[in-house]
Each structure stands twice: as C-alpha cells, then as structure tokens.
Design an enzyme around this catalytic site. Structure first.
Site, PDB file in Angstrom:
ATOM      1  N   CYS A 226       0.876  -1.037   0.077  1.00  0.00           N
ATOM      2  CA  CYS A 226      -0.137   0.005  -0.154  1.00  0.00           C
ATOM      3  C   CYS A 226       0.887   1.280   0.064  1.00  0.00           C
ATOM      4  CB  CYS A 226      -0.900   0.045   1.100  1.00  0.00           C
ATOM      5  SG  CYS A 226      -2.099  -1.390   1.421  1.00  0.00           S
ATOM      6  N   ASP A 227       0.269   2.317  -0.665  1.00  0.00           N
ATOM      7  CA  ASP A 227       0.920   3.495  -0.475  1.00  0.00           C
ATOM      8  C   ASP A 227       0.035   4.595  -0.665  1.00  0.00           C
ATOM      9  OD1 ASP A 227       4.225   4.530  -0.293  1.00  0.00           O
ATOM     10  OD2 ASP A 227       2.959   6.068  -1.275  1.00  0.00           O
TER      11      ASP A 227
END
Length: 237
Positions: A102-103
């Site tokens: 995730c980012d």
C-alpha cells in the site's frame, strides 16, 4: 497515517514471538505503517508485516522516465504500492503468502504530495490546504505468492486498485498549524495530516472510505482477494 506508536521492529518482534509450530498468517503486509497494521488487526485479519526496502523517489523517477511524463497522483500511489508488494513477494519469507503493498499520495490542485518530513514543508502544506478540499489516493497491490499446485491453491494473481477519498480541512489559524506541526504527528504522513490523531480536529469532512485515508481500505482488499479466489473471511484470525 496514524498515531499508533509501536515501531515496525516491535510489530515484527511480536509476530516472531509466536510458537514455531503455529501456522503463519496467509497475508503478508509489505509495509511498516502502524496505522495499516492497526486497521488489519481491528478487522480481525491475521498477518505478518515485512518491510520492503524500496527507494520511493527512485521508483517514481524511473517510471516517469519510462513513460515520458509525470504520473498523476493515483497512478503514483498504485505504482509505489506495486513496487513494495513485488519487492516483498520476491523474498523467501513471503513464499506461500498473499502479499499486500500500500502507499498513499495526497492531491491538491492537481499536484501530488507525499510525506513532508520537515516542519517547514508541513507548515507550508497546511497553509495551502486550510479551508479547502483535497483527495487522498491510496494504492493497493496484491500478489498471490502461493504455489499454483492444486493443493496450495495459488492463482498467480497480481493486480491492484486505488481507493480515493476527498478530505475537507477547516480554516485553521497559523498558531494551530504551528502547534500541530510541532507535535511531529504530520511529518511522516502523506499530505501532512491524520484523521486518527490530533489532525482530526482540523478535518471537517470525509467523502469516501475513511480507512483509505489512514492507509488501507479493507473493502478494497476484499475486492482484490476475489481475484486470488479468496474471501476476506479466509484471513480472519
């Protein structure tokens, strides 16, 4: 984006302290974010956190050069999520797992903003954001790292999605901005804010999944798992 405060080393130490005979979780989270870890834990999802050694700036620069132009905010978030997931999936420790990277990237007036890191940058960001609405894009990338042998059920799936949430900010005073930045809370956060800490006092509205603003949408994870022929209930601890 969180105020939850165990270090990544502490998170991994707790996981490593489990009995050697205990079955390892199916999900590997390719992130050191305590906020993402807390979301999964609160959702009853068992997981192991393995931090990726990814140079985010280099990954974005390489993609920009390859594509011949700047990435938009959502594409940048997805690229970084994919880069982290694939880096961890390549590790022996992630064999047999489903890896999630995730980012998050914040967008205001079409400009992408990551973590401010310094007080000066965070103060400038808040002066630009106050009284306005921006969009927090959180990229999710899932890699099914299980064997494709019939007994293991692996699908080889590798794909992602972006959860985008509008965030509206109060018209906060300079003194409030400076006091907030002085706490250090916004410095490691995309967009220089949180919704699950002191920053919540300065947010007037959310349009979208609030978990995505913290850094991980469980609903988006649920949708991605379907591509790997898994249900979110398969991950419940």
């Amino acid at each position: 984006m969180s105020t939850f405060d165990p270090s990544p080393l502490a998170i991994n130490a707790d996981l490593a302290a489990s009995s050697p005979d205990e079955e390892q979780p199916l999900l590997v989270l390719a992130s050191q974010s305590p906020g993402r870890a807390r979301i999964l834990a609160d959702a009853g999802i068992g997981f192991e956190a393995i931090v990726s050694d990814v140079d985010e700036d280099a990954a974005v620069a390489e993609a920009t050069e390859r594509l011949g132009g700047e990435l938009d905010s959502a594409s940048m978030a997805l690229l970084l999520a994919r880069t982290k997931a694939e880096a961890v999936a390549a590790l022996d420790a992630a064999d047999g797992a489903v890896v999630l990277g995730c980012d998050s990237v914040f967008e205001l007036d079409g400009v992408s903003y990551g973590k401010p890191y310094t007080p000066e940058v965070a103060i400038d960001r808040w002066r630009a954001m106050r009284g306005r609405t921006g969009v927090l894009h959180t990229g999710h990338w899932l890699v099914d790292n299980r064997s494709t042998d019939e007994d293991d059920g692996g699908t080889g799936a590798t794909l992602g999605a972006v959860a985008s949430t509008s965030v509206s900010f109060a018209d906060v005073a300079d003194e409030e901005i400076e006091a907030y930045v002085a706490t250090g809370e916004p410095l490691p956060c995309a967009g220089a804010f949180t919704i699950d800490g002191r920053g919540a006092a300065f947010i007037t509205g959310i349009d979208g999944d609030p978990h995505a603003v913290v850094g991980l949408s469980v609903n988006t994870l649920r949708a991605l798992l379907a591509s790997a022929e898994l249900s979110i209930t398969d991950l419940w601890d």
